[in-house]
Design a protein around this motif. Sequence first.
Motif, mmCIF file in Angstrom:
data_model
loop_
_atom_site.group_PDB
_atom_site.id
_atom_site.type_symbol
_atom_site.label_atom_id
_atom_site.label_comp_id
_atom_site.label_asym_id
_atom_site.label_seq_id
_atom_site.Cartn_x
_atom_site.Cartn_y
_atom_site.Cartn_z
ATOM 1 N N SER A 1 -11.796 0.383 4.623
ATOM 2 C CA SER A 1 -12.522 2.358 3.680
ATOM 3 C C SER A 1 -11.417 2.575 3.949
ATOM 4 C CB SER A 1 -12.723 2.593 5.637
ATOM 5 O OG SER A 1 -12.335 2.499 6.388
ATOM 6 N N ALA A 2 -11.146 3.413 2.998
ATOM 7 C CA ALA A 2 -9.952 4.851 2.125
ATOM 8 C C ALA A 2 -11.093 5.819 2.918
ATOM 9 C CB ALA A 2 -10.053 5.009 1.578
ATOM 10 N N ILE A 3 -9.529 6.787 2.714
ATOM 11 C CA ILE A 3 -9.733 8.035 3.279
ATOM 12 C C ILE A 3 -8.693 8.923 2.524
ATOM 13 C CG2 ILE A 3 -10.283 7.998 5.636
ATOM 14 C CD1 ILE A 3 -7.637 8.337 6.936
ATOM 15 N N GLY B 1 2.099 2.721 -2.053
ATOM 16 C CA GLY B 1 2.877 1.766 -2.917
ATOM 17 C C GLY B 1 3.130 0.138 -2.524
ATOM 18 N N GLU B 2 4.394 0.813 -3.175
ATOM 19 C CA GLU B 2 4.863 -0.472 -3.032
ATOM 20 C C GLU B 2 4.559 -1.466 -1.951
ATOM 21 O OE1 GLU B 2 7.731 -4.039 -5.023
ATOM 22 O OE2 GLU B 2 7.676 -2.069 -5.572
ATOM 23 N N MET B 3 5.477 -0.727 -0.683
ATOM 24 C CA MET B 3 5.392 -1.162 0.155
ATOM 25 C C MET B 3 4.388 -1.217 1.372
ATOM 26 S SD MET B 3 7.716 -1.904 2.562
ATOM 27 C CE MET B 3 10.092 -1.830 1.846
ATOM 28 N N ILE B 4 3.251 -0.495 1.381
ATOM 29 C CA ILE B 4 2.417 -0.194 2.199
ATOM 30 C C ILE B 4 1.914 -1.691 1.859
ATOM 31 C CG2 ILE B 4 0.210 0.532 2.277
ATOM 32 C CD1 ILE B 4 1.688 2.157 4.159
ATOM 33 N N GLU B 5 1.792 -2.181 -0.105
ATOM 34 C CA GLU B 5 1.066 -3.125 -0.424
ATOM 35 C C GLU B 5 1.478 -4.226 0.157
ATOM 36 O OE1 GLU B 5 1.015 -3.866 -4.303
ATOM 37 O OE2 GLU B 5 -0.611 -1.845 -4.747
ATOM 38 N N LEU B 6 2.896 -4.104 0.604
ATOM 39 C CA LEU B 6 3.169 -5.512 0.998
ATOM 40 C C LEU B 6 3.191 -5.665 3.372
ATOM 41 C CD1 LEU B 6 6.855 -5.362 -0.358
ATOM 42 C CD2 LEU B 6 4.794 -6.709 -1.137
ATOM 43 N N CYS B 7 3.017 -4.468 3.026
ATOM 44 C CA CYS B 7 2.750 -4.382 4.719
ATOM 45 C C CYS B 7 1.567 -4.748 4.922
ATOM 46 C CB CYS B 7 3.078 -3.298 5.360
ATOM 47 S SG CYS B 7 4.721 -2.313 5.622
ATOM 48 N N ARG C 1 -3.441 10.160 -0.460
ATOM 49 C CA ARG C 1 -3.496 11.630 -1.150
ATOM 50 C C ARG C 1 -4.645 11.392 -2.706
ATOM 51 N NH1 ARG C 1 -0.231 15.785 -0.587
ATOM 52 N NH2 ARG C 1 1.475 13.793 0.409
ATOM 53 N N THR C 2 -4.335 9.982 -2.933
ATOM 54 C CA THR C 2 -5.439 10.027 -4.444
ATOM 55 C C THR C 2 -6.021 8.680 -3.024
ATOM 56 O OG1 THR C 2 -3.670 10.142 -6.298
ATOM 57 C CG2 THR C 2 -5.864 9.296 -6.530
ATOM 58 N N VAL C 3 -7.630 9.006 -3.744
ATOM 59 C CA VAL C 3 -8.228 8.305 -2.755
ATOM 60 C C VAL C 3 -8.737 7.020 -3.272
ATOM 61 C CG1 VAL C 3 -10.693 8.254 -1.292
ATOM 62 C CG2 VAL C 3 -9.288 10.789 -0.796
ATOM 63 N N GLU C 4 -9.162 7.366 -4.791
ATOM 64 C CA GLU C 4 -9.770 6.294 -5.077
ATOM 65 C C GLU C 4 -8.502 5.544 -5.537
ATOM 66 O OE1 GLU C 4 -9.209 9.518 -6.283
ATOM 67 O OE2 GLU C 4 -11.186 9.635 -6.758
ATOM 68 N N ARG C 5 -7.000 5.268 -5.669
ATOM 69 C CA ARG C 5 -5.430 4.250 -5.251
ATOM 70 C C ARG C 5 -5.963 3.965 -4.091
ATOM 71 N NH1 ARG C 5 0.609 4.869 -6.575
ATOM 72 N NH2 ARG C 5 1.160 2.939 -6.334
ATOM 73 N N GLU D 1 -9.966 -2.624 -0.564
ATOM 74 C CA GLU D 1 -11.078 -3.028 -1.285
ATOM 75 C C GLU D 1 -10.528 -4.324 -0.601
ATOM 76 O OE1 GLU D 1 -12.279 -1.408 -4.837
ATOM 77 O OE2 GLU D 1 -14.125 -0.317 -3.770
ATOM 78 N N GLN D 2 -9.202 -4.267 -1.093
ATOM 79 C CA GLN D 2 -8.785 -6.093 -0.944
ATOM 80 C C GLN D 2 -8.971 -6.759 0.453
ATOM 81 O OE1 GLN D 2 -5.028 -6.173 -2.762
ATOM 82 N NE2 GLN D 2 -5.035 -4.473 -3.926
ATOM 83 N N TYR D 3 -8.618 -6.416 1.799
ATOM 84 C CA TYR D 3 -9.124 -6.674 2.439
ATOM 85 C C TYR D 3 -10.433 -6.153 3.226
ATOM 86 C CZ TYR D 3 -3.907 -6.827 1.394
ATOM 87 O OH TYR D 3 -2.608 -7.154 0.837
#
Length: 417
Positions: free
Chosen positions: A224-226, A186-192, A209-213, A219-221
């Motif tokens: 990887s995603a889990i 979410g927005e707070m995690i994006e800021l952090c 919860r949604t791996v695609e998001r 990918e911006q940084y």
Amino acid sequence: MIFTLGLNHHSAPLAIRERVAFGADKLQHALADLTRNRPVKEVAILSTCNRTEIYCAAESPEVVIDWLAQFHQVERNELAPYLYTHDQPDAVRHAFRVASGLDSMVIGEPQILGQMKDAVRAAEESGTLGTQLHKLFQRSFSVAKEVRTTTAIGANIVSMAAAGVHLAERIFPSIAGQNVLFIGAGEMIELCAAHFCAQKPKQVTIANRTVERGRALAEQYGGSAIRLDELAEHLPRHDIVVSCTASPLPIIGLGMVERAIKARRHRPMFMVDLAVPRDIEPEVGELDDVFLYTVDDLAQVVASGLESRQAAVVEAEGIIGERVREFLGWLQSRETVPVIRGLRDAAERMRRHEMEHALKLLAKGENPEKVLEQLSQRLTNKFLHAPTQTLNLAEGEDRSQLQTAASRLFHLHPDAH
């Protein structure tokens, strides 16, 4: 009457705030439930990590307080010491201050404005945002914009995300050598993520919860995603964990962290829980090798930057005071709307009646000039009959007040008396 009631980081500890938080999945149901069979005409609910507030147009806030306790299955007397209630004009002032960031844990932070707009959008979709609250929030947003553009309220802002980095630097010599795990997207995690990744950590992982998001953010940084259900497996590999999800229950328990610390051979782990309700069980903070911080802990860090913004706060309060007076004027003007509508309806009925009478005379072949003269005289007499009669029958102070009112209403000059 507009009321605001709720609790925030000033009035209530985190343990109380998380018990009355509204998740996004519950908000629509809550709005519908509050307005169903209750004397609440309009309502919007603002629920963030720092506050739960209910803005409503109702006869009394008592029924809303009872509903809040009932909805969250909390005894009213448990909430009572932490709740605040504002009615007009304080409710209006409070809305303007919240939108402008003056009531935030971090003075001047802009995130609350987006959260307020989300609350308004939810109320609109639920059909619970009427004329008064719609106007209140639109004015709140314009006041926030004015405060932000004409004062230095947002200058050199110390955000919660920046405070998290500051605390992490107390634990580790450098963030550049650490593996960072962000839970949520979410927005707070994006800021952090923006703040922590500016320090170029060794590895970045996003659990969502949604791996695609999660993958889109990772990918911006170059990370990887889990999935969230893979947390237990990946947790031991991370030195820094920042979590902020909308989960109603903790997603990281004591046992999971104990196993991770054992696998890490007791190397320290820094954890920031920005969620309300909490994502990480509080008992985790008691482990020797874990440094766990909540939103309230971070408040102590950001408070240090408060003094430099005090002059801007004073200026912002001045702007808000003026805009509150303007809004209260608008509310008062609405009280005359039914009278004005009644006056216009009565005048329209007279006009239609006299028009029909004049048309009948013209159809009979009467002189048009004579008919028009009669029409104007009859309309004038009908319009002035009630006020003239009321003035003639009035006595004493009542007559004096009516005469003054008539002079103002009809723009009469002194020599017209």
